[in-house]
Design a protein around this motif. Structure first.
Motif, mmCIF file in Angstrom:
data_model
loop_
_atom_site.group_PDB
_atom_site.id
_atom_site.type_symbol
_atom_site.label_atom_id
_atom_site.label_comp_id
_atom_site.label_asym_id
_atom_site.label_seq_id
_atom_site.Cartn_x
_atom_site.Cartn_y
_atom_site.Cartn_z
ATOM 1 N N ARG A 68 0.850 -1.195 0.000
ATOM 2 C CA ARG A 68 0.000 0.000 0.000
ATOM 3 C C ARG A 68 0.880 1.237 0.000
ATOM 4 O O ARG A 68 2.064 1.188 0.308
ATOM 5 C CB ARG A 68 -0.879 -0.002 1.257
ATOM 6 N N GLY A 69 0.262 2.352 -0.312
ATOM 7 C CA GLY A 69 1.017 3.600 -0.447
ATOM 8 C C GLY A 69 1.750 4.004 0.814
ATOM 9 O O GLY A 69 2.920 4.401 0.765
ATOM 10 N N SER A 70 1.090 3.905 1.968
ATOM 11 C CA SER A 70 1.734 4.339 3.205
ATOM 12 C C SER A 70 2.889 3.417 3.585
ATOM 13 O O SER A 70 3.937 3.877 4.049
ATOM 14 C CB SER A 70 0.711 4.379 4.339
ATOM 15 N N GLU A 71 2.720 2.129 3.373
ATOM 16 C CA GLU A 71 3.788 1.190 3.700
ATOM 17 C C GLU A 71 4.970 1.357 2.751
ATOM 18 O O GLU A 71 6.127 1.279 3.152
ATOM 19 C CB GLU A 71 3.254 -0.233 3.643
ATOM 20 N N ARG A 72 4.667 1.589 1.499
ATOM 21 C CA ARG A 72 5.728 1.807 0.519
ATOM 22 C C ARG A 72 6.492 3.081 0.825
ATOM 23 O O ARG A 72 7.720 3.122 0.728
ATOM 24 C CB ARG A 72 5.132 1.854 -0.893
ATOM 25 N N LYS A 73 5.767 4.130 1.242
ATOM 26 C CA LYS A 73 6.440 5.384 1.603
ATOM 27 C C LYS A 73 7.341 5.200 2.816
ATOM 28 O O LYS A 73 8.420 5.786 2.891
ATOM 29 C CB LYS A 73 5.409 6.472 1.870
#
Length: 108
Positions: A68-73
Protein backbone atom coordinates in the motif's frame (compact mmCIF):
# COMPACT_ATOMS: atom_id res chain seq x y z
CA UNK A 1 32.97 -13.99 51.22
CA UNK A 2 35.70 -13.98 48.63
CA UNK A 3 36.57 -10.72 46.92
CA UNK A 4 36.89 -10.78 43.12
CA UNK A 5 39.77 -9.14 41.37
CA UNK A 6 39.24 -5.88 39.48
CA UNK A 7 41.13 -7.26 36.50
CA UNK A 8 38.19 -9.56 35.76
CA UNK A 9 36.18 -6.44 34.97
CA UNK A 10 38.56 -5.65 32.11
CA UNK A 11 38.32 -9.08 30.45
CA UNK A 12 35.05 -8.32 28.56
CA UNK A 13 36.61 -5.10 27.22
CA UNK A 14 39.68 -6.86 25.82
CA UNK A 15 38.15 -7.77 22.40
CA UNK A 16 37.00 -4.17 21.90
CA UNK A 17 40.51 -2.97 22.66
CA UNK A 18 42.11 -5.50 20.33
CA UNK A 19 39.80 -4.64 17.42
CA UNK A 20 40.23 -0.89 17.92
CA UNK A 21 43.98 -1.12 18.31
CA UNK A 22 44.77 -1.84 14.65
CA UNK A 23 43.23 1.31 13.09
CA UNK A 24 45.05 3.45 15.63
CA UNK A 25 48.34 1.71 14.84
CA UNK A 26 47.60 2.15 11.14
CA UNK A 27 47.29 5.90 11.51
CA UNK A 28 50.20 6.18 13.94
CA UNK A 29 52.70 4.06 12.01
CA UNK A 30 51.81 5.10 8.46
CA UNK A 31 51.17 8.77 9.16
CA UNK A 32 49.27 10.67 6.51
CA UNK A 33 49.17 7.64 4.22
CA UNK A 34 47.48 5.70 7.03
CA UNK A 35 44.91 8.46 7.44
CA UNK A 36 44.21 8.38 3.70
CA UNK A 37 43.92 4.59 3.77
CA UNK A 38 41.51 4.82 6.70
CA UNK A 39 39.50 7.39 4.68
CA UNK A 40 39.28 4.96 1.77
CA UNK A 41 38.00 2.28 4.16
CA UNK A 42 35.34 4.68 5.50
CA UNK A 43 34.24 5.43 1.93
CA UNK A 44 33.94 1.69 1.29
CA UNK A 45 31.75 1.33 4.37
CA UNK A 46 29.53 4.18 3.16
CA UNK A 47 29.14 2.62 -0.27
CA UNK A 48 28.34 -0.76 1.25
CA UNK A 49 25.74 0.79 3.56
CA UNK A 50 24.04 2.59 0.68
CA UNK A 51 24.05 -0.52 -1.50
CA UNK A 52 22.63 -2.61 1.33
CA UNK A 53 19.78 -0.14 1.82
CA UNK A 54 18.87 -0.28 -1.87
CA UNK A 55 19.20 -4.07 -1.83
CA UNK A 56 16.81 -4.39 1.11
CA UNK A 57 14.25 -2.16 -0.58
CA UNK A 58 14.50 -4.05 -3.87
CA UNK A 59 14.22 -7.37 -2.03
CA UNK A 60 11.03 -6.22 -0.28
CA UNK A 61 9.51 -5.07 -3.57
CA UNK A 62 10.42 -8.28 -5.41
CA UNK A 63 9.44 -10.73 -2.67
CA UNK A 64 6.40 -9.00 -1.19
CA UNK A 65 5.27 -7.05 -4.23
CA UNK A 66 4.13 -3.46 -4.22
CA UNK A 67 2.61 -2.59 -0.88
CA UNK A 68 0.00 0.00 0.00
CA UNK A 69 1.02 3.60 -0.45
CA UNK A 70 1.73 4.34 3.21
CA UNK A 71 3.79 1.19 3.70
CA UNK A 72 5.73 1.81 0.52
CA UNK A 73 6.44 5.38 1.60
CA UNK A 74 7.75 4.09 4.94
CA UNK A 75 10.09 1.66 3.16
CA UNK A 76 11.28 4.38 0.79
CA UNK A 77 11.87 6.67 3.76
CA UNK A 78 13.96 3.99 5.49
CA UNK A 79 15.95 3.48 2.31
CA UNK A 80 16.61 7.21 1.94
CA UNK A 81 17.66 7.49 5.59
CA UNK A 82 20.17 4.66 5.21
CA UNK A 83 21.42 6.10 1.92
CA UNK A 84 21.95 9.50 3.59
CA UNK A 85 24.02 7.83 6.30
CA UNK A 86 26.11 6.18 3.59
CA UNK A 87 26.54 9.53 1.86
CA UNK A 88 27.70 11.11 5.11
CA UNK A 89 30.24 8.35 5.60
CA UNK A 90 31.51 8.88 2.08
CA UNK A 91 31.87 12.61 2.77
CA UNK A 92 33.79 11.94 5.99
CA UNK A 93 36.08 9.52 4.16
CA UNK A 94 36.72 12.06 1.42
CA UNK A 95 37.47 14.73 4.04
CA UNK A 96 39.96 12.37 5.67
CA UNK A 97 41.70 11.81 2.34
CA UNK A 98 41.83 15.55 1.67
CA UNK A 99 43.18 16.19 5.19
CA UNK A 100 45.84 13.54 4.65
CA UNK A 101 46.82 15.10 1.32
CA UNK A 102 47.04 18.58 2.83
CA UNK A 103 49.04 17.25 5.77
CA UNK A 104 51.43 15.38 3.47
CA UNK A 105 52.02 18.46 1.31
CA UNK A 106 52.47 20.82 4.26
CA UNK A 107 54.65 18.50 6.35
CA UNK A 108 56.66 17.10 3.43
Amino acid sequence: MRRQSETLLLVPLLPIFLVGMFPMFLIALLGFFGLALFGVLVICVGLASSNEAHDNFNHDVIVHGYARGSERKARVSDMHLAAKLGLRLEAVGAAMIVAAGIGFVCAG
